[in-house]
Enzyme design. Structure first.
Site, PDB file in Angstrom:
ATOM      1  N   TYR A  14      32.457  18.478  -8.319  1.00  0.00           N
ATOM      2  CA  TYR A  14      33.523  19.380  -7.828  1.00  0.00           C
ATOM      3  C   TYR A  14      32.995  20.177  -6.632  1.00  0.00           C
ATOM      4  CZ  TYR A  14      37.021  23.011  -7.413  1.00  0.00           C
ATOM      5  OH  TYR A  14      37.987  23.856  -6.909  1.00  0.00           O
TER       6      TYR A  14
ATOM      7  N   LYS B 112      34.243  20.277  -2.560  1.00  0.00           N
ATOM      8  CA  LYS B 112      34.675  21.463  -1.820  1.00  0.00           C
ATOM      9  C   LYS B 112      33.756  21.734  -0.626  1.00  0.00           C
ATOM     10  CE  LYS B 112      38.473  22.256  -3.960  1.00  0.00           C
ATOM     11  NZ  LYS B 112      39.750  22.157  -3.250  1.00  0.00           N
TER      12      LYS B 112
END
Ligand code: NDP
Ligand code: 8X3
Length: 253
Positions: free
Chosen positions: A153, A157
């Site tokens: 994750y 980002k």
């Protein structure tokens, strides 16, 4: 002049709050997401409440052909997009990398990175042609600070931040702005999605801390989009007051 604001992942959380904030300030909305029944509800409410034009398109950003077809329909049916808010995204799971469900890892990459690339690739050429536009990418503090159980994750980002910077370089000779918004902990359905529908576990993420709300991020997005033509906010990081890095929060309990 009224602008056309295209938001991905507008059915919930930050994307939905952005839709309301832009509608309240009189802008036209183009809302996308997978759950069309929610898009229909939001469309009806925004039109009734604010009298703005709202187009809705069911769109799964992980489906590349669908992205091409829908973006091309948007450009022909709506016209020029003034602001693209690349918001659609998710975390799935919170596990050590070596134990992670591979499909969850790939879905995060497909949605948060490849989906954003695909949509932007379809919309940016018309901005370049018109020498005007603003891309606002929703990154995360996770892109700045990796944390336990979130390697993929966080990587997605970080990719959002670097993609924004690269696109800003490639459009430097145009009147096009590119912004990365990097929120910290925001109380939305994000954790429910992350924990595959486990509501109790999701609620525990927000217990004991006054988390950011989706409306807080929407206020900031609106501020970013409303700067004068010569002012480009490149990056903005916003955390809850009792948050210090990506996942380091102080809990009062
Ligand atoms: P929500 O779960 O409330 O909203 C996520 C949105 O993304 C939904 O509208 C969902 O729509 C959409 N979405 C997910 N997958 C897809 C897909 N394949 N195609 C199209 N749309 C998709 O979470 P948030 O509002 O919190 O998350 C929005 C963004 O903000 C994400 O990019 C997230 O990473 C980021 N973020 C969130 C933070 C937080 O703490 N909540 C902090 C920092 C960043 P649908 O299911 O209808 O397709
Ligand atoms: C979502 C916020 O802190 O779970 O990007 O990474 S966090």
């Amino acid at each position: 002049m009224t602008r056309n604001i295209l938001i991905t992942g507008a059915t919930s959380g930050i994307g939905k709050a952005n839709a309301y904030a832009f509608a309240k300030s009189g802008e036209n909305l183009i809302l996308t997401g997978r759950r069309s029944y929610l898009l229909e509800e939001i469309q009806a409410e925004l039109q009734a409440q604010y009298g703005v034009q709202v187009w809705i398109y069911q769109l799964d950003v992980t489906k590349l052909e669908e992205v091409e077809v829908i973006c091309s329909r948007i450009l022909s049916e709506v016209g020029q997009i003034d602001v693209l808010v690349n918001n659609a995204g998710l975390a799935l799971g919170l596990e050590k990398f070596q134990d992670y469900n591979t499909l969850d890892m790939m879905t995060m990459m497909d949605t948060n990175v490849k989906g954003l690339i695909a949509v932007t690739r379809q919309i940016l050429p018309s901005m370049v042609e018109n020498n005007s536009g603003h891309i606002i990418n929703i990154g995360s503090t996770a892109g700045l600070y990796a944390y336990a159980g979130a390697a993929v994750y966080a990587a997605t980002k970080a990719a959002v931040k670097v993609l924004s910077d690269g696109i800003r370089i490639d459009t430097i000779d145009k009147n096009i702005k590119v912004t990365t918004v990097q929120p910290g902990i925001v109380e939305t359905d994000f954790s429910q999605v992350r924990f595959h529908g486990d509501k109790a576990r999701a609620a525990s993420v927000y217990a004991g801390i006054e988390a950011l709300q989706a409306d807080d991020i929407a206020d900031i997005t609106l501020y970013i989009a409303n700067q004068p033509a010569h002012v480009q906010i490149s990056d903005i990081t916003v955390m809850a007051t009792k948050q210090a890095t990506g996942f380091m929060v102080h809990k009062d309990n």
